[in-house]
Design a protein around this motif. Structure first.
Motif, PDB file in Angstrom:
ATOM      1  N   ARG A  89      41.137  32.421  43.297  1.00  0.00           N
ATOM      2  CA  ARG A  89      41.800  31.125  43.078  1.00  0.00           C
ATOM      3  C   ARG A  89      43.055  30.916  43.920  1.00  0.00           C
ATOM      4  NH1 ARG A  89      37.316  29.485  41.022  1.00  0.00           N
ATOM      5  NH2 ARG A  89      36.996  29.820  38.809  1.00  0.00           N
ATOM      6  N   GLU A  90      43.423  31.890  44.747  1.00  0.00           N
ATOM      7  CA  GLU A  90      44.685  31.794  45.478  1.00  0.00           C
ATOM      8  C   GLU A  90      44.754  30.599  46.429  1.00  0.00           C
ATOM      9  OE1 GLU A  90      45.140  35.547  47.451  1.00  0.00           O
ATOM     10  OE2 GLU A  90      43.620  35.111  48.958  1.00  0.00           O
ATOM     11  N   GLN A  91      43.629  30.158  46.939  1.00  0.00           N
ATOM     12  CA  GLN A  91      43.643  29.018  47.870  1.00  0.00           C
ATOM     13  C   GLN A  91      43.656  27.663  47.170  1.00  0.00           C
ATOM     14  OE1 GLN A  91      40.706  29.447  50.926  1.00  0.00           O
ATOM     15  NE2 GLN A  91      41.439  31.469  51.509  1.00  0.00           N
ATOM     16  N   ASP A  92      43.405  27.652  45.876  1.00  0.00           N
ATOM     17  CA  ASP A  92      43.444  26.415  45.092  1.00  0.00           C
ATOM     18  C   ASP A  92      44.870  26.243  44.567  1.00  0.00           C
ATOM     19  OD1 ASP A  92      43.234  24.319  43.321  1.00  0.00           O
ATOM     20  OD2 ASP A  92      41.584  25.191  42.164  1.00  0.00           O
ATOM     21  N   LEU A  93      45.679  25.524  45.306  1.00  0.00           N
ATOM     22  CA  LEU A  93      47.099  25.407  44.980  1.00  0.00           C
ATOM     23  C   LEU A  93      47.364  24.594  43.719  1.00  0.00           C
ATOM     24  CD1 LEU A  93      48.585  25.040  48.570  1.00  0.00           C
ATOM     25  CD2 LEU A  93      48.139  27.116  47.240  1.00  0.00           C
ATOM     26  N   SER A  94      46.363  23.921  43.190  1.00  0.00           N
ATOM     27  CA  SER A  94      46.531  23.180  41.939  1.00  0.00           C
ATOM     28  C   SER A  94      45.938  23.953  40.752  1.00  0.00           C
ATOM     29  CB  SER A  94      45.890  21.795  42.042  1.00  0.00           C
ATOM     30  OG  SER A  94      44.490  21.924  42.214  1.00  0.00           O
ATOM     31  N   TYR A  95      45.443  25.140  41.002  1.00  0.00           N
ATOM     32  CA  TYR A  95      44.762  25.922  39.965  1.00  0.00           C
ATOM     33  C   TYR A  95      45.614  26.145  38.718  1.00  0.00           C
ATOM     34  CZ  TYR A  95      42.465  29.871  37.656  1.00  0.00           C
ATOM     35  OH  TYR A  95      41.875  30.693  36.730  1.00  0.00           O
ATOM     36  N   LEU A  96      46.851  26.493  38.896  1.00  0.00           N
ATOM     37  CA  LEU A  96      47.688  26.802  37.727  1.00  0.00           C
ATOM     38  C   LEU A  96      47.917  25.594  36.825  1.00  0.00           C
ATOM     39  CD1 LEU A  96      50.267  29.303  39.216  1.00  0.00           C
ATOM     40  CD2 LEU A  96      48.519  29.758  37.483  1.00  0.00           C
ATOM     41  N   SER A  97      47.813  24.405  37.373  1.00  0.00           N
ATOM     42  CA  SER A  97      48.020  23.217  36.541  1.00  0.00           C
ATOM     43  C   SER A  97      46.814  22.931  35.641  1.00  0.00           C
ATOM     44  CB  SER A  97      48.335  21.999  37.407  1.00  0.00           C
ATOM     45  OG  SER A  97      47.234  21.682  38.226  1.00  0.00           O
ATOM     46  N   THR A  98      45.664  23.496  35.967  1.00  0.00           N
ATOM     47  CA  THR A  98      44.461  23.263  35.160  1.00  0.00           C
ATOM     48  C   THR A  98      43.885  24.551  34.577  1.00  0.00           C
ATOM     49  OG1 THR A  98      43.040  23.454  37.110  1.00  0.00           O
ATOM     50  CG2 THR A  98      43.827  21.240  36.522  1.00  0.00           C
ATOM     51  N   ARG A  99      44.496  25.669  34.870  1.00  0.00           N
ATOM     52  CA  ARG A  99      43.986  26.974  34.450  1.00  0.00           C
ATOM     53  C   ARG A  99      44.016  27.109  32.932  1.00  0.00           C
ATOM     54  NH1 ARG A  99      46.274  31.827  32.992  1.00  0.00           N
ATOM     55  NH2 ARG A  99      45.074  33.677  33.562  1.00  0.00           N
ATOM     56  N   PRO A 100      42.859  27.470  32.339  1.00  0.00           N
ATOM     57  CA  PRO A 100      42.841  27.693  30.895  1.00  0.00           C
ATOM     58  C   PRO A 100      43.549  28.995  30.514  1.00  0.00           C
ATOM     59  CG  PRO A 100      40.585  27.640  31.792  1.00  0.00           C
ATOM     60  CD  PRO A 100      41.540  27.552  32.932  1.00  0.00           C
ATOM     61  N   PHE A 101      43.980  29.051  29.281  1.00  0.00           N
ATOM     62  CA  PHE A 101      44.630  30.243  28.747  1.00  0.00           C
ATOM     63  C   PHE A 101      43.679  31.426  28.825  1.00  0.00           C
ATOM     64  CE2 PHE A 101      46.368  32.816  25.214  1.00  0.00           C
ATOM     65  CZ  PHE A 101      47.711  32.815  25.573  1.00  0.00           C
ATOM     66  N   TRP A 102      44.163  32.571  29.256  1.00  0.00           N
ATOM     67  CA  TRP A 102      43.403  33.817  29.392  1.00  0.00           C
ATOM     68  C   TRP A 102      42.178  33.652  30.284  1.00  0.00           C
ATOM     69  CZ3 TRP A 102      43.213  37.607  24.697  1.00  0.00           C
ATOM     70  CH2 TRP A 102      44.506  37.935  24.316  1.00  0.00           C
ATOM     71  N   ALA A 103      42.306  32.878  31.339  1.00  0.00           N
ATOM     72  CA  ALA A 103      41.190  32.624  32.255  1.00  0.00           C
ATOM     73  C   ALA A 103      40.686  33.900  32.928  1.00  0.00           C
ATOM     74  CB  ALA A 103      41.615  31.618  33.318  1.00  0.00           C
ATOM     75  N   PHE A 104      41.524  34.919  32.996  1.00  0.00           N
ATOM     76  CA  PHE A 104      41.111  36.183  33.639  1.00  0.00           C
ATOM     77  C   PHE A 104      39.925  36.823  32.923  1.00  0.00           C
ATOM     78  CE2 PHE A 104      44.184  37.413  30.454  1.00  0.00           C
ATOM     79  CZ  PHE A 104      43.615  38.537  29.873  1.00  0.00           C
ATOM     80  N   LEU A 105      39.714  36.474  31.652  1.00  0.00           N
ATOM     81  CA  LEU A 105      38.595  37.069  30.901  1.00  0.00           C
ATOM     82  C   LEU A 105      37.246  36.710  31.529  1.00  0.00           C
ATOM     83  CD1 LEU A 105      39.781  36.552  27.219  1.00  0.00           C
ATOM     84  CD2 LEU A 105      39.723  38.699  28.522  1.00  0.00           C
ATOM     85  N   LYS A 106      37.180  35.595  32.212  1.00  0.00           N
ATOM     86  CA  LYS A 106      35.938  35.194  32.883  1.00  0.00           C
ATOM     87  C   LYS A 106      35.588  36.125  34.040  1.00  0.00           C
ATOM     88  CE  LYS A 106      36.673  30.353  31.834  1.00  0.00           C
ATOM     89  NZ  LYS A 106      37.037  29.037  32.373  1.00  0.00           N
ATOM     90  N   PHE A 107      36.555  36.919  34.462  1.00  0.00           N
ATOM     91  CA  PHE A 107      36.373  37.796  35.635  1.00  0.00           C
ATOM     92  C   PHE A 107      36.173  39.263  35.257  1.00  0.00           C
ATOM     93  CE2 PHE A 107      38.504  34.001  36.995  1.00  0.00           C
ATOM     94  CZ  PHE A 107      37.859  33.702  38.190  1.00  0.00           C
ATOM     95  N   LEU A 108      35.980  39.528  33.992  1.00  0.00           N
ATOM     96  CA  LEU A 108      35.747  40.916  33.554  1.00  0.00           C
ATOM     97  C   LEU A 108      34.433  41.447  34.081  1.00  0.00           C
ATOM     98  CD1 LEU A 108      37.052  40.997  29.903  1.00  0.00           C
ATOM     99  CD2 LEU A 108      37.880  42.329  31.825  1.00  0.00           C
TER     100      LEU A 108
END
Length: 108
Positions: A89-108
Motif C-alpha cells: 500500500r505504500e504507493q497509495d498515498l490516500s490509503y491511510l485515509s480509508t484504511r480499516p482498523f487492523w487492516a494488517f490482518l488481511k495480510f496474515l
C-alpha cells in the motif's frame, strides 16, 4: 511523526525504521520520498492500533514464525503481515485515509 536522520542507528539493510512516534531515516533524501514516508506512516498506524508494545511483540513473534518457515531472515521480514501491508500500500498515498482498523490482518 517525528523524522530523525541518522544512518548510524540503522543497519545497512534498512533505509528507515518506525519507532512510534519517530521515523528514523538513513539519509536526508528519504524526507522527499512520499512512498517511503507513506510506508513508515502505515507502520505508525499499525503501532497505535496495537498500543505500541503489542505491535513489537507481535512483529517479533511473527518474524520468528516466518524465519522458521522460510529459513531466511530477509524472507521472514518481507512476509510479516505488517510489512506485507506496508509494501503493498505504500504507493497509495490516500490509503491511510480509508484504511480499516487492523487492516494488517488481511495480510496474515
Amino acid at each position: 511523526m517525528i523524522l530523525i536522520v541518522n544512518k548510524r542507528l540503522l543497519s545497512g539493510r534498512f533505509k528507515g525504521i518506525s519507532l512510534w512516534p519517530f521515523v528514523i531515516l538513513g539519509n536526508k533524501g528519504l524526507k522527499q520520498d512520499p512512498c517511503f514516508l507513506n510506508h513508515e506512516k502505515i507502520h505508525l498506524r499499525q503501532q497505535l492500533e496495537l498500543l505500541i508494545i503489542f505491535f513489537y511483540l507481535w512483529y517479533f513473534f511473527e518474524w520468528l514464525v516466518r524465519f522458521i518457515k522460510y529459513g531466511n531472515s530477509l524472507s521472514a521480514y518481507r512476509n510479516i503481515s505488517f510489512e506485507r501491508e506496508a509494501y503493498r500500500r505504500e504507493q497509495d498515498l490516500s490509503y491511510l485515509s480509508t484504511r480499516p482498523f487492523w487492516a494488517f490482518l488481511k495480510f496474515l
